[in-house]
Design an enzyme around this catalytic site. Structure first.
Site, PDB file in Angstrom:
ATOM      1  N   ASP A   1       0.838  -1.207   0.000  1.00  0.00           N
ATOM      2  CA  ASP A   1       0.000   0.000   0.000  1.00  0.00           C
ATOM      3  C   ASP A   1       0.873   1.257   0.000  1.00  0.00           C
ATOM      4  O   ASP A   1       2.035   1.202   0.396  1.00  0.00           O
ATOM      5  CB  ASP A   1      -0.884   0.031   1.249  1.00  0.00           C
ATOM      6  CG  ASP A   1      -1.836  -1.146   1.297  1.00  0.00           C
ATOM      7  OD1 ASP A   1      -2.140  -1.692   0.225  1.00  0.00           O
ATOM      8  OD2 ASP A   1      -2.243  -1.517   2.412  1.00  0.00           O
TER       9      ASP A   1
HETATM   10  N1  URA Z   1      -1.091  -5.941   3.957  1.00  0.00           N
HETATM   11  C1  URA Z   1      -1.615  -4.695   3.932  1.00  0.00           C
HETATM   12  O1  URA Z   1      -2.664  -4.449   4.505  1.00  0.00           O
HETATM   13  N2  URA Z   1      -0.954  -3.737   3.246  1.00  0.00           N
HETATM   14  C2  URA Z   1       0.234  -3.947   2.621  1.00  0.00           C
HETATM   15  O2  URA Z   1       0.801  -3.025   2.039  1.00  0.00           O
HETATM   16  C3  URA Z   1       0.771  -5.236   2.671  1.00  0.00           C
HETATM   17  C4  URA Z   1       0.092  -6.221   3.335  1.00  0.00           C
END
Ligand code: URA
Length: 250
Positions: A117
């Site tokens: 993310d």
């Molecule tokens: N899980 C998440 O919620 N976000 C990420 O970036 C990676 C794994």
């Protein structure tokens, strides 16, 4: 292999552009890999064994790589998409030739192995080797990924046990479980997953009544993010790194 084709294979542009770079004196080569032993070459069709060849293109050193394997320390506020919607793309942190490497598939250049993310930091692999990408990202291969999670509310053993036993996420009746989960502090845990569903860590923590405040991927398989690789920095993966990554059972 002709020098213009070597440059083309590394993403320096069309064969014509690559021939032009050589003819205009922008390219030097070192067959020994030793700094200072670069020899200018203005013959686009000059023949070299690409294995171990060091190129210097417009002053920038570029070791030949038949396939590209790269480790990036993803900084906060970057998107893993080539076409980001809000934040800068992680691909802008990498040299342009990496994004232009020719490929027999429809997709050109190196691709991120899974996505993080925009607000997640840490270890991200990129490659143009489809088999490697599959090996590292397919849930069937069970490559563990370790996330350092900072939570809004205190975490306790009850939450840890639920994460280990498995929680149901809204889009899938099959529970997802953490392969490992260790309490580090009142608001910190290390969570190991072997799959990578959308927002998985955040949704798992929400499912046990908590909330993710900070997320950092610290390890993939048996390889940890090197401490000397600062956020935003990248490096080529060595043959040793690749061995460690590919031999990564839980
Ligand atoms: N899980 C998440 O919620 N976000 C990420 O970036 C990676 C794994």
């Amino acid at each position: 292999m002709q020098l213009q084709d070597i440059l083309y294979s590394q993403g320096f542009g069309t064969r014509r552009v690559c021939a032009g770079l050589v003819q205009q004196g922008w390219v030097a080569v070192s067959t020994t890999g030793v700094q200072g032993e670069y020899v200018p070459c203005t013959e686009a069709a000059a023949d070299f064994d690409p294995e171990g060849l060091q190129l210097r293109v417009q002053g920038v050193d570029w070791p030949y790589h038949e396939k590209a394997y790269v480790l990036l320390h993803k900084p906060v506020g970057t998107e893993c998409s080539q076409k980001p919607s809000t934040y800068p793309s992680i691909y802008t942190l990498l040299p342009a030739p990496m994004r232009q490497r020719p490929s027999k598939t429809a997709v050109q250049g190196i691709q991120a192995v899974g996505r993080l993310d925009q607000d997640t930091t840490g270890m991200l692999l990129l490659s143009d080797d489809g088999q490697f990408i599959h090996r590292m990202s397919s849930p069937k291969k069970h490559v563990p990924k370790v996330y350092q999670v900072t939570t809004k509310h205190p975490v306790d053993e009850v939450q840890v046990n639920k994460l280990l036993a498995g929680v149901v996420l809204d889009d899938d009746p099959k529970p997802v479980r953490a392969a490992a989960c260790a309490l580090v502090d009142t608001h910190r845990l290390d969570l190991t997953l072997t799959e990578g569903k959308y927002h998985q860590v955040k949704r798992m923590l929400a499912a046990v009544g908590n909330r993710v405040e900070g997320l950092h991927r610290s390890q993939i398989g048996s390889m940890a993010l090197p401490a000397d690789l600062a956020p935003g920095q990248w490096r080529w993966l060595s043959a040793d790194d690749l061995q460690v990554l590919v031999a990564s059972p839980l």
